[in-house]
Design a protein around this motif. Sequence first.
Motif, PDB file in Angstrom:
ATOM      1  N   ILE A  35      -1.038   6.752  -0.099  1.00 45.02           N
ATOM      2  CA  ILE A  35      -1.472   6.122   1.153  1.00 45.02           C
ATOM      3  C   ILE A  35      -0.492   6.449   2.274  1.00 45.02           C
ATOM      4  N   LEU A  36       0.800   6.338   1.983  1.00 44.13           N
ATOM      5  CA  LEU A  36       1.819   6.576   3.010  1.00 44.13           C
ATOM      6  C   LEU A  36       1.890   8.040   3.435  1.00 44.13           C
ATOM      7  N   LYS A  37       1.603   8.936   2.507  1.00 41.49           N
ATOM      8  CA  LYS A  37       1.678  10.360   2.822  1.00 41.49           C
ATOM      9  C   LYS A  37       0.685  10.740   3.917  1.00 41.49           C
ATOM     10  N   PHE A  38      -0.490  10.075   3.917  1.00 39.61           N
ATOM     11  CA  PHE A  38      -1.523  10.448   4.882  1.00 39.61           C
ATOM     12  C   PHE A  38      -1.732   9.413   5.980  1.00 39.61           C
TER      13      PHE A  38
ATOM     14  N   ALA B  51       1.968  -3.610   5.223  1.00 44.23           N
ATOM     15  CA  ALA B  51       0.798  -4.379   4.803  1.00 44.23           C
ATOM     16  C   ALA B  51      -0.219  -3.502   4.067  1.00 44.23           C
ATOM     17  N   LEU B  52      -0.234  -2.203   4.357  1.00 47.32           N
ATOM     18  CA  LEU B  52      -1.157  -1.292   3.681  1.00 47.32           C
ATOM     19  C   LEU B  52      -0.843  -1.136   2.197  1.00 47.32           C
ATOM     20  N   ILE B  53       0.435  -1.227   1.831  1.00 51.47           N
ATOM     21  CA  ILE B  53       0.841  -0.896   0.461  1.00 51.47           C
ATOM     22  C   ILE B  53       1.202  -2.112  -0.379  1.00 51.47           C
ATOM     23  N   ARG B  54       1.313  -3.285   0.226  1.00 51.71           N
ATOM     24  CA  ARG B  54       1.757  -4.469  -0.517  1.00 51.71           C
ATOM     25  C   ARG B  54       0.797  -4.772  -1.671  1.00 51.71           C
TER      26      ARG B  54
ATOM     27  N   GLU C  23      -0.024   5.058  -5.980  1.00 51.19           N
ATOM     28  CA  GLU C  23      -1.095   4.925  -4.994  1.00 51.19           C
ATOM     29  C   GLU C  23      -0.506   4.660  -3.605  1.00 51.19           C
ATOM     30  N   ALA C  24       0.557   3.863  -3.551  1.00 49.32           N
ATOM     31  CA  ALA C  24       1.219   3.576  -2.281  1.00 49.32           C
ATOM     32  C   ALA C  24       1.798   4.850  -1.669  1.00 49.32           C
TER      33      ALA C  24
ATOM     34  N   ASP D 234       2.888   2.417 -14.375  1.00 51.72           N
ATOM     35  CA  ASP D 234       2.834   0.953 -14.490  1.00 51.72           C
ATOM     36  C   ASP D 234       3.512   0.241 -13.319  1.00 51.72           C
ATOM     37  N   LEU D 235       4.338   0.956 -12.562  1.00 51.45           N
ATOM     38  CA  LEU D 235       5.067   0.311 -11.464  1.00 51.45           C
ATOM     39  C   LEU D 235       4.116  -0.094 -10.343  1.00 51.45           C
ATOM     40  N   TYR D 236       4.306  -1.290  -9.834  1.00 54.02           N
ATOM     41  CA  TYR D 236       3.550  -1.736  -8.671  1.00 54.02           C
ATOM     42  C   TYR D 236       4.503  -2.395  -7.685  1.00 54.02           C
ATOM     43  N   ILE D 237       4.064  -2.542  -6.453  1.00 54.06           N
ATOM     44  CA  ILE D 237       4.909  -3.113  -5.406  1.00 54.06           C
ATOM     45  C   ILE D 237       4.785  -4.627  -5.473  1.00 54.06           C
ATOM     46  N   ALA D 238       5.819  -5.267  -6.013  1.00 50.78           N
ATOM     47  CA  ALA D 238       5.810  -6.721  -6.181  1.00 50.78           C
ATOM     48  C   ALA D 238       6.044  -7.419  -4.848  1.00 50.78           C
TER      49      ALA D 238
END
Length: 130
Positions: free
Chosen positions: A36-39, A23-26, A32-33, A74-78
């Motif tokens: 976030i996941l690294k930390f 839910a944090l990265i959706r 950027e995801a 440009d990639l994002y988590i769809a």
Amino acid sequence: MVESIARVRHIRVTPQKARRVVALIRGKQAQEALAILKFAPQSASEPIYKLVASAIANARVTADKDNVFLDEQDLYIAKAYVDEGATLKRFRPRAQGRAFRILKRTSHITVELSTPDETTGAAKAKKVSK
């Protein structure tokens, strides 16, 4: 438009805990995801980090195969979702010869990456200008 999918199955993380991290990265940008996941302090963040990195690599391979330029920014988590996997059943001895069941849950995690569609962006620009 480049799309890629990465899945990990039978990972030993409970689905409830994995959904908290997903839910944090959706909907976020892929780079950027990863940051976030690294930390993130949750233990489920490490396999999800590897999964997002794998999805980025899959997008790179797909773009090379189709001779399409890919800017990884440009990639994002769809889509990102967690399904319940097989449950391992274990028993713990208790008093007076009884046994309590322990359920060790597993997860199937799926991440889909995409680049923004130019036609969708043009349609949104027309709606905003009206």
